[in-house]
Design a protein around this motif. Structure first.
Motif, PDB file in Angstrom:
ATOM      1  N   THR A 102      17.245  91.287 -22.121  1.00  0.00           N
ATOM      2  CA  THR A 102      17.463  92.247 -21.039  1.00  0.00           C
ATOM      3  C   THR A 102      18.367  93.413 -21.420  1.00  0.00           C
ATOM      4  O   THR A 102      18.659  94.259 -20.575  1.00  0.00           O
ATOM      5  CB  THR A 102      18.089  91.530 -19.836  1.00  0.00           C
ATOM      6  OG1 THR A 102      19.378  91.004 -20.221  1.00  0.00           O
ATOM      7  CG2 THR A 102      17.198  90.390 -19.364  1.00  0.00           C
ATOM      8  N   TRP A 105      21.849  92.936 -19.557  1.00  0.00           N
ATOM      9  CA  TRP A 105      21.707  92.671 -18.113  1.00  0.00           C
ATOM     10  C   TRP A 105      22.062  93.886 -17.254  1.00  0.00           C
ATOM     11  O   TRP A 105      23.034  93.911 -16.545  1.00  0.00           O
ATOM     12  CB  TRP A 105      22.554  91.462 -17.699  1.00  0.00           C
ATOM     13  CG  TRP A 105      22.080  90.835 -16.431  1.00  0.00           C
ATOM     14  CD1 TRP A 105      22.593  91.031 -15.170  1.00  0.00           C
ATOM     15  CD2 TRP A 105      20.997  89.921 -16.271  1.00  0.00           C
ATOM     16  NE1 TRP A 105      21.905  90.290 -14.253  1.00  0.00           N
ATOM     17  CE2 TRP A 105      20.914  89.589 -14.899  1.00  0.00           C
ATOM     18  CE3 TRP A 105      20.094  89.351 -17.156  1.00  0.00           C
ATOM     19  CZ2 TRP A 105      19.961  88.711 -14.409  1.00  0.00           C
ATOM     20  CZ3 TRP A 105      19.139  88.474 -16.676  1.00  0.00           C
ATOM     21  CH2 TRP A 105      19.084  88.164 -15.308  1.00  0.00           C
ATOM     22  N   CYS A 106      21.223  94.864 -17.348  1.00  0.00           N
ATOM     23  CA  CYS A 106      21.305  96.123 -16.569  1.00  0.00           C
ATOM     24  C   CYS A 106      22.699  96.756 -16.613  1.00  0.00           C
ATOM     25  O   CYS A 106      23.147  97.372 -15.638  1.00  0.00           O
ATOM     26  CB  CYS A 106      20.821  95.941 -15.128  1.00  0.00           C
ATOM     27  SG  CYS A 106      21.704  94.780 -14.084  1.00  0.00           S
ATOM     28  N   TYR A 115      16.023  94.296 -11.059  1.00  0.00           N
ATOM     29  CA  TYR A 115      15.644  93.077 -10.348  1.00  0.00           C
ATOM     30  C   TYR A 115      14.230  93.184  -9.774  1.00  0.00           C
ATOM     31  O   TYR A 115      13.495  92.180  -9.732  1.00  0.00           O
ATOM     32  CB  TYR A 115      16.654  92.770  -9.246  1.00  0.00           C
ATOM     33  CG  TYR A 115      17.849  91.995  -9.756  1.00  0.00           C
ATOM     34  CD1 TYR A 115      17.797  90.614  -9.863  1.00  0.00           C
ATOM     35  CD2 TYR A 115      19.022  92.644 -10.134  1.00  0.00           C
ATOM     36  CE1 TYR A 115      18.883  89.885 -10.330  1.00  0.00           C
ATOM     37  CE2 TYR A 115      20.110  91.926 -10.604  1.00  0.00           C
ATOM     38  CZ  TYR A 115      20.042  90.545 -10.703  1.00  0.00           C
ATOM     39  OH  TYR A 115      21.107  89.831 -11.182  1.00  0.00           O
ATOM     40  N   TYR A 131      22.592  87.770 -20.888  1.00  0.00           N
ATOM     41  CA  TYR A 131      23.206  87.734 -19.551  1.00  0.00           C
ATOM     42  C   TYR A 131      24.723  87.929 -19.747  1.00  0.00           C
ATOM     43  O   TYR A 131      25.532  87.036 -19.587  1.00  0.00           O
ATOM     44  CB  TYR A 131      22.893  86.403 -18.878  1.00  0.00           C
ATOM     45  CG  TYR A 131      23.464  86.249 -17.476  1.00  0.00           C
ATOM     46  CD1 TYR A 131      23.019  87.047 -16.429  1.00  0.00           C
ATOM     47  CD2 TYR A 131      24.429  85.290 -17.202  1.00  0.00           C
ATOM     48  CE1 TYR A 131      23.527  86.897 -15.144  1.00  0.00           C
ATOM     49  CE2 TYR A 131      24.943  85.118 -15.930  1.00  0.00           C
ATOM     50  CZ  TYR A 131      24.493  85.929 -14.906  1.00  0.00           C
ATOM     51  OH  TYR A 131      24.993  85.772 -13.629  1.00  0.00           O
TER      52      TYR A 131
END
Length: 351
Positions: A102, A105-106, A115, A131
């Motif tokens: 990811t 995680w943004c 999301y 994460y």
């Protein structure tokens, strides 16, 4: 030695290739040359072969042709993808799995589209890496976004540990402690008593820090991370070998076909990549002009079968493509004394 520029270029490439084959995966510093885009190991000798033919230089052609053959396994091309067809899935019992790095995680993107994209993927199982947030000094800060995870995925259970998340719509049978410190194993019960699938959510450490190569710290980091990577691969090999159930092993391996650690990946399980239908599959830097590296892998052990596999555009939310697979079990999983190794579930579980 006498000869024209094509012969000299072919010999230079052959010398580099010889050093690569001898040192790759055996000397920590060779992690840096092995970061070259894998297709170069086919493109360079192929171009030299054409130039040698045009120049009528038989010696250069022989050297370039030999280099092309010797470097074939380094180039990441998958000729079988042009002929292999997806296996027809059973009417019931298939599981849709998404694996995705990811990119912290943004951390640098808006959480709302992040999301929304995760929800749109609509997977039964998500194997998500990074994460955490990057501290930009070679370290990471763990985060806690469980409230939003529960709200976004009310039908999934979340298992979180080591900067990794496994989200599952299927019942979680157990989590299992692993020797690999950057891997999260979660065993899932397939519906209808079809057996247990062990999922290994993997994130192998990256080779280097993005600092100046003129600093000694740059090379200390490469050496340290080479050791970390070796320990991770050794631990993962033990974990997979000791698993009594069919397994799906997926994630960001930070390893291409041109990196010596690809030998370790080949021993873990069957590579699903021919099912992508791509001669040159790539998963990192999905932007046009930068699609040269495949760092993300999906592997299976006997008893698990992948029916489809593709890379999806991350829409600018990460520098890694999404891996999307459908998998089923070819038969019921065993129940063996090895199940006594199962330990309490890790860090956190949602509803």
């Amino acid at each position: 030695m006498t000869g024209g520029p094509v012969l000299w270029a072919a010999v230079a490439w052959a010398v580099f290739l010889g050093a690569h084959l001898a040192l790759n995966g055996r000397w920590w510093l060779w992690l840096l040359p092995s970061l070259l885009p894998p297709p170069l190991f086919a493109a360079v000798p192929a171009a030299l072969l054409v130039l040698a033919w045009a120049a009528g230089d038989g010696a250069a052609g022989a050297v370039a042709g030999g280099a092309l053959l010797l470097g074939a396994r380094q180039c990441g091309l998958v000729p079988g993808a042009l002929v292999r067809r997806p296996a027809r899935p059973p009417e019931e019992g298939t599981v849709r799995v998404v694996s995705w790095n990811t990119q912290h995680w943004c951390q640098s993107t808006d959480p709302d589209p992040f999301y929304a994209f995760l929800r749109e993927l609509d997977a039964d199982v998500y194997l998500l890496q990074e994460y955490h947030h990057d501290e930009f000094d070679g370290t990471y800060r763990l985060i806690d976004d469980e409230r939003r995870l529960r709200a976004t995925f009310p039908g999934h259970r979340a298992v979180i540990a080591r900067g990794l998340i496994t989200l599952s719509r299927l019942p979680v049978a157990a989590t299992v402690e692993t020797a690999a410190r950057r891997t999260l194993r979660v065993d899932l019960e397939l519906p209808g008593g079809r057996g247990r699938l062990a999922t290994f959510n993997v994130h192998i450490p990256v080779q280097l820090r993005l600092i100046s190569p003129l600093r000694a710290e740059f090379y200390r980091a490469v050496r340290t991370r080479a050791g970390d990577r070796a320990r991770e691969y050794a631990g993962l090999a033990r974990d997979v070998a000791g698993c009594p159930h069919p397994a799906l092993i997926a994630g960001d391996f930070n390893t291409t076909a041109a990196i010596g650690d690809a030998r370790h990946i080949a021993r873990l399980g069957a590579d699903a990549v021919p099912l992508t239908g791509r001669l040159c599959p790539t998963s990192w830097q999905p932007r046009p002009g930068l699609r040269w590296w495949r760092l993300d892998w999906v592997l299976t052990t006997p008893g698990a079968r992948v029916h489809s596999y593709r890379f999806r555009d991350p829409r600018g939310l990460s520098d890694h493509s999404v891996q999307e697979v459908t998998v089923s079990l070819t038969g019921p999983g065993p129940r063996t004394p090895a199940d006594t190794r199962l330990r309490p579930r890790l860090h956190s579980e949602g509803t």
